[in-house]
Design an enzyme around this catalytic site. Structure first.
Site, short mmCIF file in Angstrom:
data_model
loop_
_atom_site.label_atom_id
_atom_site.label_comp_id
_atom_site.label_asym_id
_atom_site.label_seq_id
_atom_site.Cartn_x
_atom_site.Cartn_y
_atom_site.Cartn_z
N GLY A 9 0.92 -1.16 0.16
CA GLY A 9 -0.08 0.06 0.06
C GLY A 9 0.81 1.11 -0.07
O GLY A 9 1.93 1.18 0.38
N THR A 10 0.39 2.48 -0.68
CA THR A 10 1.26 3.47 -0.80
C THR A 10 0.41 4.81 -1.30
O THR A 10 -0.71 4.41 -1.72
CB THR A 10 1.87 3.05 -2.20
N THR A 11 0.69 5.66 -1.39
CA THR A 11 0.38 6.79 -2.12
C THR A 11 1.54 7.57 -2.70
O THR A 11 2.41 7.98 -2.25
CB THR A 11 -0.49 7.88 -1.17
N SER A 30 -2.60 2.52 -3.14
CA SER A 30 -4.04 2.56 -2.69
C SER A 30 -4.50 3.66 -2.21
O SER A 30 -5.75 3.98 -2.11
CB SER A 30 -3.86 1.33 -1.49
N GLY A 31 -3.65 4.37 -1.78
CA GLY A 31 -4.08 5.84 -1.08
C GLY A 31 -4.59 6.74 -2.27
O GLY A 31 -5.24 7.86 -1.68
#
Lengths: 199, 269
Positions: free
Chosen positions: A1-3, A131-132
């Site tokens: 998960g990351t932005t 995901s962010g």
């Protein structure tokens, strides 16, 4: 998960990312650096599987270095993006990687290319991934204007990533940014207790 | 033909199942939707203290940032829960209903004649509730922490009436200890709590210890928030739950400042 997020401005690009690497619900690394340098003024933001994106980055870094020697000049962001695309597309069954390639070159100035999961390569006025990203499409759609200045782009990157980190469990930590221009690269980070919008 | 939706507990599932025996046992349990993460508890000098953050997540989204996961059951018992929030609300309603019934059917209106359930009794009752649901293959999806004292009528000085802290999980397992943690806390906070716990901790020390553990959980649990509540049960003051507040976090270690994605770097891990 990351932005991850990249916004171009006249004269360059601002690349931004959070710093959280998670295995399930455990934060495996809260100090990660998701903005990798591909060449002097070409960078990429990595999202998806950490191992896949690190391998891709290493390959592209290697090929770009070779190309620079062979042609005698710096490669363009477009070439870097399409190299990345080639690797992502031909190996699409075995990879989980969403990448944003951005940088400055003498031909196009600041530019940003989004390379999502299947291996498409799309030049965009700004690019967001991870995901962010789902939580900040509304914010970016309403706040982004083409031709923003360096400061405005930088502030928007920091604001948008804060908002994503506030809502996405898989994003968090600090905000790393790199401002890429003809002159060079300026690295910055915003500590987790000084975010424009709190967690 | 029964109606498709109904107000009865369990809804349409409350009608007698046509299946029997082995087939009934294969009915699926539900999955949790809105969830809370860890709850921590320690016994200290004056009583028992619990800590929990105020986040309820909707999958990976941090949807409800002011959810209250510590609840007062009666003047002698505190309940904290991780897991499905709706099930926790249902359990709190049930326990408060019981407490009200106790109060209304007391021998007299004098406080000392009211026979409130103490924490240990609530804990035992919850074991029965959770195990019963587990047997129907339809659990209340919670890890519950019960805090208070081990005997009712705590106003009287009693040798036997000691601080009580116990856990009940979704399948009805129970245990009691000086330090309790659910969820991620059982991996990350329990070692810290066991190291630092003493039975004669002052209130300030107990609170600082719990805050340290909540800080670690905020760093390392994807479903945690830095906004927490602390609650305590003591003989003098009964049950007190604090308002939510933010805990400080630190982001200035070298690993943050040094970037690793440079050309000569290792790729960014």
């Amino acid at each position: 998960g990351t932005t991850i997020l990249a916004i171009p401005f006249p004269g360059g690009v601002v690349m931004g990312a959070d710093s959280r690497v998670s295995t399930g619900t455990y934060v495996a690394n809260r100090t990660s650096d998701k903005i990798a340098q591909l060449h002097d003024t070409i960078w990429c933001c990595r999202s998806g599987s950490a191992s896949d994106t690190q391998a891709l980055t290493d390959y592209v870094k290697h090929y770009l270095g070779q190309l620079a020697v062979e042609t005698g000049r710096s490669p363009t962001v477009k070439v870097a993006a399409h190299l990345m695309r080639k690797l992502c597309y031909e190996n699409k069954d075995n990879l989980l990687a969403g990448v944003i390639v951005g940088g400055w070159d003498a031909v196009d100035g600041g530019s940003v290319y989004n390379i999502p999961l299947g291996g498409s390569c799309i030049k965009m006025p700004f690019a967001v991934g991870g995901s962010g990203s789902t939580f900040i499409y509304g914010l970016l759609d309403s706040e982004f204007r083409p031709g923003m200045s360096r400061e405005e782009a930088h502030d928007l990157v920091k604001l948008a990533i804060s908002h994503a980190m506030a809502r996405d469990g898989s994003s968090g930590g600090i905000i790393r940014t790199v401002v890429v221009t003809e002159e060079g690269n300026a690295r910055e980070y915003v500590p987790g207790d000084q975010l424009p919008f709190g967690p | 033909m029964s109606a498709p939706i109904s107000l009865a507990p369990g809804g349409s599932a409350s009608r007698v199942s046509a299946k029997s025996g082995l087939e009934a046992a294969t009915e699926r349990t539900r999955q949790p939707i809105v969830t809370g993460t860890s709850v921590l508890g320690i016994k200290y000098k004056d009583g028992v203290m619990l800590a929990a953050d105020t986040l309820c997540s909707y999958g990976s989204m941090a949807k409800y940032k002011d959810a209250r996961r510590l609840a007062k059951v009666n003047d002698a018992t505190l309940l904290g829960a991780g897991g499905e929030y709706s099930d926790f609300q249902s359990i709190t309603d049930l326990l408060r209903r019981n407490a009200l019934e106790d109060k209304c059917t007391a021998d007299s209106l004098y406080e000392e004649d009211v026979n409130e359930e103490c924490a240990k009794e609530v804990w035992n009752y919850l074991r029965a509730v959770m195990y019963n649901r587990r047997n129907k293959m339809n659990p209340l999806w919670n890890d519950l922490v019960v805090a208070g004292f081990s005997q009712p009528a705590f106003g009287e000085a009693s040798e036997e009436n000691k601080p009580f802290l116990g856990l009940v999980d979704k399948i009805g397992t129970t245990y009691e200890d000086d330090v309790i943690a659910t969820g991620f806390g059982s991996y990350l906070a329990i070692p810290i709590l066991r190291e630092k716990h003493r039975p004669d901790l002052e209130e300030g020390e107990a609170r600082a210890l719990l805050e340290d553990c909540m800080r670690v959980l905020f760093y390392r649990d994807c479903r945690a928030l830095n906004r927490i509540q602390i609650a305590k049960v003591t003989k003098e003051d009964g049950v007190l739950i604090s308002d939510p507040y933010e805990i400080e976090t630190s982001w200035d270690s070298a690993s943050f400042v040094e970037p690793k994605g440079q050309l000569e770097g290792d790729g960014g891990w």
